[in-house]
Design a protein around this motif. Structure first.
Motif, mmCIF file in Angstrom:
data_model
loop_
_atom_site.group_PDB
_atom_site.id
_atom_site.type_symbol
_atom_site.label_atom_id
_atom_site.label_comp_id
_atom_site.label_asym_id
_atom_site.label_seq_id
_atom_site.Cartn_x
_atom_site.Cartn_y
_atom_site.Cartn_z
ATOM 1 N N THR A 110 0.788 -13.920 -28.679
ATOM 2 C CA THR A 110 0.182 -14.739 -28.045
ATOM 3 C C THR A 110 -0.392 -14.269 -26.943
ATOM 4 O OG1 THR A 110 1.716 -16.312 -29.273
ATOM 5 C CG2 THR A 110 0.138 -17.232 -27.315
ATOM 6 N N ALA A 111 -1.723 -14.369 -26.710
ATOM 7 C CA ALA A 111 -2.412 -14.063 -25.464
ATOM 8 C C ALA A 111 -3.199 -15.111 -25.045
ATOM 9 C CB ALA A 111 -3.405 -12.839 -25.685
ATOM 10 N N PHE A 112 -3.232 -15.173 -23.541
ATOM 11 C CA PHE A 112 -3.679 -16.607 -22.916
ATOM 12 C C PHE A 112 -4.213 -16.291 -21.655
ATOM 13 C CE2 PHE A 112 0.789 -16.798 -22.034
ATOM 14 C CZ PHE A 112 0.800 -17.332 -20.507
ATOM 15 N N ASN A 113 -5.068 -17.221 -21.134
ATOM 16 C CA ASN A 113 -5.377 -17.006 -19.696
ATOM 17 C C ASN A 113 -5.348 -18.607 -19.441
ATOM 18 O OD1 ASN A 113 -6.545 -14.349 -19.510
ATOM 19 N ND2 ASN A 113 -8.273 -15.097 -20.633
ATOM 20 N N ILE A 114 -4.834 -18.792 -18.069
ATOM 21 C CA ILE A 114 -4.826 -20.018 -17.386
ATOM 22 C C ILE A 114 -5.376 -20.015 -16.049
ATOM 23 C CG2 ILE A 114 -3.315 -21.696 -16.376
ATOM 24 C CD1 ILE A 114 -1.482 -21.417 -18.717
ATOM 25 N N LEU A 125 7.302 -11.256 -22.188
ATOM 26 C CA LEU A 125 6.072 -11.884 -21.724
ATOM 27 C C LEU A 125 5.589 -10.656 -20.579
ATOM 28 C CD1 LEU A 125 4.133 -14.232 -21.100
ATOM 29 C CD2 LEU A 125 5.809 -14.960 -19.431
ATOM 30 N N TYR A 126 4.401 -10.411 -20.821
ATOM 31 C CA TYR A 126 3.606 -9.597 -19.525
ATOM 32 C C TYR A 126 2.491 -10.676 -18.992
ATOM 33 C CZ TYR A 126 0.131 -6.780 -17.693
ATOM 34 O OH TYR A 126 -1.271 -6.459 -16.945
ATOM 35 N N MET A 127 2.678 -10.881 -17.670
ATOM 36 C CA MET A 127 1.821 -11.713 -16.940
ATOM 37 C C MET A 127 1.199 -11.190 -15.744
ATOM 38 S SD MET A 127 2.508 -15.649 -15.743
ATOM 39 C CE MET A 127 3.007 -16.356 -17.229
ATOM 40 N N ARG A 128 -0.145 -11.065 -15.379
ATOM 41 C CA ARG A 128 -0.598 -10.488 -14.571
ATOM 42 C C ARG A 128 -1.512 -11.688 -13.904
ATOM 43 N NH1 ARG A 128 -5.518 -6.386 -15.966
ATOM 44 N NH2 ARG A 128 -6.411 -7.789 -17.419
ATOM 45 N N VAL A 129 -1.767 -11.586 -12.444
ATOM 46 C CA VAL A 129 -2.528 -12.640 -11.937
ATOM 47 C C VAL A 129 -3.892 -11.801 -11.278
ATOM 48 C CG1 VAL A 129 -2.726 -14.391 -9.926
ATOM 49 C CG2 VAL A 129 -0.617 -13.911 -11.161
ATOM 50 N N ILE A 130 -5.057 -12.500 -11.670
ATOM 51 C CA ILE A 130 -6.339 -11.952 -11.104
ATOM 52 C C ILE A 130 -6.986 -12.923 -10.379
ATOM 53 C CG2 ILE A 130 -8.643 -10.971 -11.785
ATOM 54 C CD1 ILE A 130 -7.233 -10.478 -14.537
ATOM 55 N N PHE A 141 2.447 -12.625 -24.788
ATOM 56 C CA PHE A 141 3.710 -12.639 -25.182
ATOM 57 C C PHE A 141 4.037 -11.924 -26.544
ATOM 58 C CE2 PHE A 141 6.825 -15.577 -27.118
ATOM 59 C CZ PHE A 141 8.070 -15.150 -26.471
ATOM 60 N N LEU A 142 5.081 -11.341 -26.735
ATOM 61 C CA LEU A 142 5.365 -10.871 -28.096
ATOM 62 C C LEU A 142 6.113 -11.603 -28.898
ATOM 63 C CD1 LEU A 142 6.230 -7.088 -26.960
ATOM 64 C CD2 LEU A 142 4.103 -7.901 -27.666
ATOM 65 N N GLY A 143 5.306 -12.790 -29.335
ATOM 66 C CA GLY A 143 5.919 -13.891 -30.114
ATOM 67 C C GLY A 143 4.999 -14.677 -30.438
ATOM 68 N N THR A 144 5.319 -16.127 -31.013
ATOM 69 C CA THR A 144 4.329 -17.202 -31.230
ATOM 70 C C THR A 144 4.243 -18.078 -30.153
ATOM 71 O OG1 THR A 144 6.491 -18.513 -31.964
ATOM 72 C CG2 THR A 144 5.389 -17.015 -33.806
ATOM 73 N N CYS A 145 3.373 -18.925 -30.204
ATOM 74 C CA CYS A 145 3.072 -19.972 -29.389
ATOM 75 C C CYS A 145 4.319 -20.848 -29.155
ATOM 76 C CB CYS A 145 1.920 -20.677 -29.662
ATOM 77 S SG CYS A 145 1.448 -22.228 -28.303
ATOM 78 N N LYS A 146 4.980 -21.380 -30.209
ATOM 79 C CA LYS A 146 6.102 -22.212 -30.065
ATOM 80 C C LYS A 146 7.061 -21.677 -29.307
ATOM 81 C CE LYS A 146 8.969 -24.891 -32.915
ATOM 82 N NZ LYS A 146 9.795 -25.036 -34.433
ATOM 83 N N GLU A 147 7.296 -20.326 -29.409
ATOM 84 C CA GLU A 147 8.542 -19.819 -28.550
ATOM 85 C C GLU A 147 8.052 -19.575 -27.010
ATOM 86 O OE1 GLU A 147 10.094 -16.372 -31.883
ATOM 87 O OE2 GLU A 147 8.151 -16.191 -30.918
ATOM 88 N N LEU A 148 6.774 -18.954 -26.931
ATOM 89 C CA LEU A 148 6.238 -18.999 -25.554
ATOM 90 C C LEU A 148 6.397 -20.723 -24.689
ATOM 91 C CD1 LEU A 148 4.947 -17.510 -23.331
ATOM 92 C CD2 LEU A 148 2.700 -18.006 -24.434
ATOM 93 N N VAL A 149 6.079 -21.514 -25.376
ATOM 94 C CA VAL A 149 5.975 -22.834 -24.874
ATOM 95 C C VAL A 149 7.350 -23.104 -24.318
ATOM 96 C CG1 VAL A 149 5.853 -25.367 -25.134
ATOM 97 C CG2 VAL A 149 4.138 -23.750 -26.016
ATOM 98 N N SER A 158 -4.945 -18.471 -29.513
ATOM 99 C CA SER A 158 -4.473 -17.523 -28.930
ATOM 100 C C SER A 158 -3.214 -16.714 -29.704
ATOM 101 C CB SER A 158 -3.993 -17.751 -27.623
ATOM 102 O OG SER A 158 -2.627 -18.817 -27.825
ATOM 103 N N GLU A 159 -2.694 -17.040 -30.855
ATOM 104 C CA GLU A 159 -2.165 -16.372 -31.749
ATOM 105 C C GLU A 159 -2.638 -15.262 -32.417
ATOM 106 O OE1 GLU A 159 2.007 -18.936 -32.446
ATOM 107 O OE2 GLU A 159 0.231 -19.209 -34.060
ATOM 108 N N MET A 160 -2.411 -14.167 -32.377
ATOM 109 C CA MET A 160 -3.195 -12.881 -32.909
ATOM 110 C C MET A 160 -2.392 -11.862 -33.335
ATOM 111 S SD MET A 160 -5.061 -12.141 -29.495
ATOM 112 C CE MET A 160 -5.601 -13.829 -29.034
ATOM 113 N N SER A 161 -2.737 -10.761 -34.028
ATOM 114 C CA SER A 161 -2.149 -9.674 -34.098
ATOM 115 C C SER A 161 -2.370 -8.912 -32.699
ATOM 116 C CB SER A 161 -2.904 -8.610 -35.063
ATOM 117 O OG SER A 161 -3.989 -8.152 -34.805
#
Length: 154
Positions: A35-39, A65-70, A92-100, A120-123
């Motif tokens: 799961t990749a995302f931008n907030i 979970l890898y998270m950087r701030v730009i 995040f190396l996993g699904t959205c449900k796990e990430l939430v 945002s779930e993808m390979s």
């Protein structure tokens, strides 16, 4: 790495430096779905506090979970003035449900929820395109050679 080693490598000032003599790489198993995302959060949305909080919890949160701030200057659509926007750019190396579930426990201040996972779930290979700013492209674009220096984060 540890704070002592970080400062030893970084150096103590203008007249000193460190030399890395060796390093170790740890490979991890990548699941079929990541799961990749931008907030985005600006100063009105408490970006300063969120960045500070992220610095406190980053090393303690789940290792998947890898998270950087730009941080960048942008026009605030609500006020029409310039502001600072912090983009929490993450994988995040996993699904959205796990990430939430993880974010609710580890970083609730960010306000991450299932709607932030929309599409945002993808390979893992597709996540490479996501981070390079080519989200809507086919992974076959990677066969064409270097993507260049994409700087699009959102």
């Amino acid at each position: 790495m540890g704070e002592d080693r970080f400062w030893a490598i970084r150096g103590g000032g203008a007249a000193s430096f460190g030399i890395v003599l060796s390093y170790q790489v740890k490979l991890v198993q990548v699941p079929p779905i990541v799961t990749a995302f931008n907030i985005n959060r600006n100063l009105r949305q408490n970006a300063t506090y969120l960045v500070s909080r992220w610095q406190q919890i980053a090393e303690k949160i789940d290792e998947n979970l890898y998270m950087r701030v730009i941080a960048q200057a942008v026009d605030d659509s609500a006020t029409g003035k310039r502001t600072i926007q912090s983009t929490f750019n993450s994988l995040f190396l996993g699904t959205c449900k796990e990430l939430v579930t993880l974010m609710e426990k580890g970083f609730p201040e960010l306000g991450f929820d299932a709607k932030d996972c929309s599409g945002s779930e993808m390979s893992w290979l597709e996540s490479v395109l996501f981070f390079a700013g080519y989200r809507d492209k086919s992974v076959n674009i990677l066969l064409d050679g270097p993507l260049g220096s994409a700087t699009r984060y959102y």
